[in-house]
Motif scaffolding. Structure first.
Motif, PDB file in Angstrom:
ATOM      1  N   GLY A 109     -59.220  -3.763  84.270  1.00 40.91           N
ATOM      2  CA  GLY A 109     -60.974  -3.605  84.228  1.00 40.91           C
ATOM      3  C   GLY A 109     -61.560  -3.621  85.202  1.00 40.91           C
ATOM      4  O   GLY A 109     -60.619  -4.846  85.907  1.00 40.91           O
ATOM      5  N   PRO A 110     -63.259  -4.020  85.035  1.00 43.48           N
ATOM      6  CA  PRO A 110     -63.403  -5.029  85.808  1.00 43.48           C
ATOM      7  C   PRO A 110     -63.440  -6.066  86.282  1.00 43.48           C
ATOM      8  O   PRO A 110     -63.107  -7.076  85.017  1.00 43.48           O
ATOM      9  CB  PRO A 110     -64.948  -4.480  85.753  1.00 43.48           C
ATOM     10  CG  PRO A 110     -64.835  -2.948  84.763  1.00 43.48           C
ATOM     11  CD  PRO A 110     -63.571  -3.184  83.671  1.00 43.48           C
ATOM     12  N   GLU A 111     -63.677  -7.077  87.280  1.00 43.80           N
ATOM     13  CA  GLU A 111     -63.035  -8.055  86.925  1.00 43.80           C
ATOM     14  C   GLU A 111     -64.712  -9.436  86.758  1.00 43.80           C
ATOM     15  O   GLU A 111     -65.329  -9.688  87.508  1.00 43.80           O
ATOM     16  CB  GLU A 111     -62.562  -8.402  88.511  1.00 43.80           C
ATOM     17  CG  GLU A 111     -61.126  -8.513  88.674  1.00 43.80           C
ATOM     18  CD  GLU A 111     -60.419  -9.226  89.477  1.00 43.80           C
ATOM     19  OE1 GLU A 111     -60.562 -10.381  90.501  1.00 43.80           O
ATOM     20  OE2 GLU A 111     -60.186  -8.133  90.497  1.00 43.80           O
ATOM     21  N   THR A 112     -65.115  -9.075  85.782  1.00 50.75           N
ATOM     22  CA  THR A 112     -66.107  -9.381  85.129  1.00 50.75           C
ATOM     23  C   THR A 112     -66.054 -10.314  83.741  1.00 50.75           C
ATOM     24  O   THR A 112     -64.702  -9.974  82.996  1.00 50.75           O
ATOM     25  CB  THR A 112     -67.016  -8.133  84.768  1.00 50.75           C
ATOM     26  OG1 THR A 112     -66.945  -7.517  83.813  1.00 50.75           O
ATOM     27  CG2 THR A 112     -67.704  -7.667  86.465  1.00 50.75           C
ATOM     28  N   PRO A 113     -67.279 -11.048  83.562  1.00 55.14           N
ATOM     29  CA  PRO A 113     -66.399 -11.832  82.162  1.00 55.14           C
ATOM     30  C   PRO A 113     -66.484 -10.700  81.506  1.00 55.14           C
ATOM     31  O   PRO A 113     -66.829  -9.616  80.844  1.00 55.14           O
ATOM     32  CB  PRO A 113     -68.030 -12.802  82.445  1.00 55.14           C
ATOM     33  CG  PRO A 113     -68.241 -13.009  83.543  1.00 55.14           C
ATOM     34  CD  PRO A 113     -68.124 -11.615  84.133  1.00 55.14           C
ATOM     35  N   LEU A 114     -66.180 -11.191  79.763  1.00 58.15           N
ATOM     36  CA  LEU A 114     -66.094 -10.472  78.933  1.00 58.15           C
ATOM     37  C   LEU A 114     -67.793 -10.336  78.294  1.00 58.15           C
ATOM     38  O   LEU A 114     -68.292 -11.678  78.465  1.00 58.15           O
ATOM     39  CB  LEU A 114     -65.681 -11.270  77.518  1.00 58.15           C
ATOM     40  CG  LEU A 114     -63.996 -11.701  77.931  1.00 58.15           C
ATOM     41  CD1 LEU A 114     -63.167 -12.071  76.685  1.00 58.15           C
ATOM     42  CD2 LEU A 114     -63.091  -9.874  77.826  1.00 58.15           C
ATOM     43  N   PRO A 115     -68.237  -9.111  78.119  1.00 56.67           N
ATOM     44  CA  PRO A 115     -69.956  -8.839  77.700  1.00 56.67           C
ATOM     45  C   PRO A 115     -69.910  -9.754  76.988  1.00 56.67           C
ATOM     46  O   PRO A 115     -69.299 -10.988  75.854  1.00 56.67           O
ATOM     47  CB  PRO A 115     -68.950  -8.121  77.388  1.00 56.67           C
ATOM     48  CG  PRO A 115     -68.216  -7.228  77.692  1.00 56.67           C
ATOM     49  CD  PRO A 115     -67.524  -7.550  78.284  1.00 56.67           C
ATOM     50  N   ALA A 116     -71.267 -10.284  77.616  1.00 58.13           N
ATOM     51  CA  ALA A 116     -71.707 -11.027  76.535  1.00 58.13           C
ATOM     52  C   ALA A 116     -72.700 -10.576  75.353  1.00 58.13           C
ATOM     53  O   ALA A 116     -72.780 -11.653  74.257  1.00 58.13           O
ATOM     54  CB  ALA A 116     -72.939 -12.007  77.292  1.00 58.13           C
ATOM     55  N   THR A 117     -72.708  -9.016  75.053  1.00 63.03           N
ATOM     56  CA  THR A 117     -72.662  -8.860  73.735  1.00 63.03           C
ATOM     57  C   THR A 117     -72.237  -7.793  73.634  1.00 63.03           C
ATOM     58  O   THR A 117     -71.399  -7.164  74.114  1.00 63.03           O
ATOM     59  CB  THR A 117     -74.638  -7.849  73.933  1.00 63.03           C
ATOM     60  OG1 THR A 117     -75.061  -7.063  75.334  1.00 63.03           O
ATOM     61  CG2 THR A 117     -75.114  -9.030  74.079  1.00 63.03           C
ATOM     62  N   GLY A 118     -72.016  -7.534  72.522  1.00 61.91           N
ATOM     63  CA  GLY A 118     -71.445  -6.184  71.685  1.00 61.91           C
ATOM     64  C   GLY A 118     -69.896  -6.245  70.867  1.00 61.91           C
ATOM     65  O   GLY A 118     -69.535  -7.211  70.942  1.00 61.91           O
TER      66      GLY A 118
ATOM     67  N   VAL B 201     -60.394  -6.813  80.487  1.00 56.62           N
ATOM     68  CA  VAL B 201     -59.159  -6.859  79.759  1.00 56.62           C
ATOM     69  C   VAL B 201     -59.105  -8.528  79.756  1.00 56.62           C
ATOM     70  O   VAL B 201     -58.673  -8.232  81.021  1.00 56.62           O
ATOM     71  CB  VAL B 201     -58.372  -6.804  80.007  1.00 56.62           C
ATOM     72  CG1 VAL B 201     -56.945  -6.769  78.439  1.00 56.62           C
ATOM     73  CG2 VAL B 201     -58.375  -5.000  79.337  1.00 56.62           C
ATOM     74  N   LYS B 202     -58.723  -9.667  79.399  1.00 57.43           N
ATOM     75  CA  LYS B 202     -58.717 -10.516  79.917  1.00 57.43           C
ATOM     76  C   LYS B 202     -57.305 -11.543  78.888  1.00 57.43           C
ATOM     77  O   LYS B 202     -57.378 -10.990  77.686  1.00 57.43           O
ATOM     78  CB  LYS B 202     -59.813 -11.940  79.465  1.00 57.43           C
ATOM     79  CG  LYS B 202     -61.244 -10.527  80.314  1.00 57.43           C
ATOM     80  CD  LYS B 202     -60.980 -11.365  82.161  1.00 57.43           C
ATOM     81  CE  LYS B 202     -61.709 -10.881  82.620  1.00 57.43           C
ATOM     82  NZ  LYS B 202     -62.177 -10.721  84.299  1.00 57.43           N
ATOM     83  N   LEU B 203     -56.923 -12.260  79.603  1.00 56.03           N
ATOM     84  CA  LEU B 203     -56.058 -13.548  78.728  1.00 56.03           C
ATOM     85  C   LEU B 203     -56.534 -14.891  78.561  1.00 56.03           C
ATOM     86  O   LEU B 203     -57.074 -15.157  79.476  1.00 56.03           O
ATOM     87  CB  LEU B 203     -54.637 -13.430  79.191  1.00 56.03           C
ATOM     88  CG  LEU B 203     -53.370 -14.323  78.764  1.00 56.03           C
ATOM     89  CD1 LEU B 203     -52.856 -13.824  77.359  1.00 56.03           C
ATOM     90  CD2 LEU B 203     -52.438 -14.004  79.602  1.00 56.03           C
ATOM     91  N   ILE B 204     -56.129 -15.123  77.168  1.00 55.42           N
ATOM     92  CA  ILE B 204     -57.124 -16.938  77.233  1.00 55.42           C
ATOM     93  C   ILE B 204     -55.732 -17.133  77.531  1.00 55.42           C
ATOM     94  O   ILE B 204     -54.999 -17.009  76.691  1.00 55.42           O
ATOM     95  CB  ILE B 204     -57.343 -16.992  75.776  1.00 55.42           C
ATOM     96  CG1 ILE B 204     -58.152 -17.928  75.285  1.00 55.42           C
ATOM     97  CG2 ILE B 204     -55.948 -16.628  74.253  1.00 55.42           C
ATOM     98  CD1 ILE B 204     -59.174 -18.450  73.975  1.00 55.42           C
TER      99      ILE B 204
END
Length: 324
Positions: free
Chosen positions: A124-133, A301-304
């Motif tokens: 997906g987009p290489e952006t942080p996980l959304p801050a809202t939603g 989509v990120k992996l912690i």
């Protein structure tokens, strides 16, 4: 400053650490101790073992992340025989305050509070996980944990535990048809946890062996994971690749079901697979949702990669419940 015992109890391991909650909201974990659940008759005996390792005394607060539903007078674990009675926690453990949450509820708390450098990008987009939603949080271990995280515009958040790991498994190709057929021979119903969890690699491996007319040996999951991730055994490596595909499909299904704007993968096995997932077919399968492929491509989509998200999240859940 507040200190507590943070506990993360799964089907195979019980992890303990002393957590410190600073006045500014910072959470610090001490060195974790990992105990095998099969080595202890109950949670209390494991607690006493940890207490002895810490010199005979512990903080007067505890937060427990538990692999299974946490409502009711008696908490039973999904993948180990221990039970916990919340009404007796203070008396039995000698604490003044406690929090009990589902293990992936705890992981969702960790996702909510972890810094951006604690995540790696999967698709997906290489952006942080959304801050809202809404965010979906899931991960494989002894079972498959799933939780739902909602971030408010004012910075607050809400977490919901789910049993999403027990929804029906939906094959996407002929190999997964064969995996399902194998599982149906001994199970009345096949959930996604039977395909996307650590022990599930055995059925995947044995299905692939049968398809190649190779002897279906009685091999354990640890051996398959070890040889598959190192490439020492090509059939085990194929089983690991197949696992990553199925995990991608399930992650996409959860995002659709939750209406998620982002997805976080966690869990002990997810952490160990961090390098493998990036080069696997996970991303392609996550997006493979037919008419919704374009929508899926827009979800980060990120992996912690925090080494102990369950322990960190249990402490965060305590802080949230007790206003710390």
């Amino acid at each position: 400053m507040t200190q507590l015992v943070s506990v993360d109890i799964g089907g195979t391991h019980a992890r303990f650490a002393i957590a410190t909650l600073a006045d500014d909201g910072t959470i610090t974990l001490g060195e974790p101790e990992t105990l095998h659940t099969e080595d202890h008759a109950s949670f209390q005996t494991a607690w006493e073992d940890f207490r002895e390792r810490k010199g005979g005394s512990l903080p007067k607060a505890v937060s427990m992340a538990i692999a299974g539903p946490v409502g009711g007078d008696v908490i039973r674990f999904t993948n180990n025989p221990w039970i916990i009675r919340p009404a007796l926690v203070q008396e039995k453990l000698g604490v003044d305050a406690f929090t009990i949450v589902n293990d992936f509820e705890a992981v969702a708390h960790a996702v909510a509070r972890a810094s951006e450098d604690q995540f790696i990008h999967l698709t997906g987009p290489e952006t942080p996980l959304p801050a809202t939603g809404r965010l979906s949080v899931l991960g494989p271990g002894t079972g498959l944990g799933v939780a739902h995280l909602y971030r408010e515009p004012d910075g607050r958040y809400r977490v919901s535990a789910t049993e999403g790991g027990h929804i029906d498994f939906a094959p996407l190709d002929s190999i997964e048809d064969a995996i399902l057929a194998r599982l149906r021979k001994r199970l009345t119903r096949v959930s996604v946890e039977r395909v996307v969890s650590g022990p599930a690699i055995v059925d995947i491996y044995q299905t692939l062996a049968a398809m190649e007319s190779k002897p279906v040996t009685d091999v354990d999951d640890i051996t398959i994971w070890t040889k598959g991730m190192t490439g020492e055994d090509s059939l085990a490596a194929a089983a690991v690749d197949r696992f990553c595909l199925s995990l991608g499909s399930v992650a996409g299904d959860m995002a659709l079901a939750h209406g998620a704007k982002g997805v976080a993968i966690a869990g002990g096995l997810g952490y160990r697979l961090r390098d493998t997932l990036v080069g696997s077919g996970f991303a392609e399968r996550f997006r493979a949702k037919g008419r919704f492929a374009e929508l899926m491509a827009g979800i980060p989509v990120k992996l912690i990669v925090h080494p102990q998200p369950g322990l960190f999240g249990a402490a965060a859940a305590y802080a949230s419940e007790h206003g710390k």
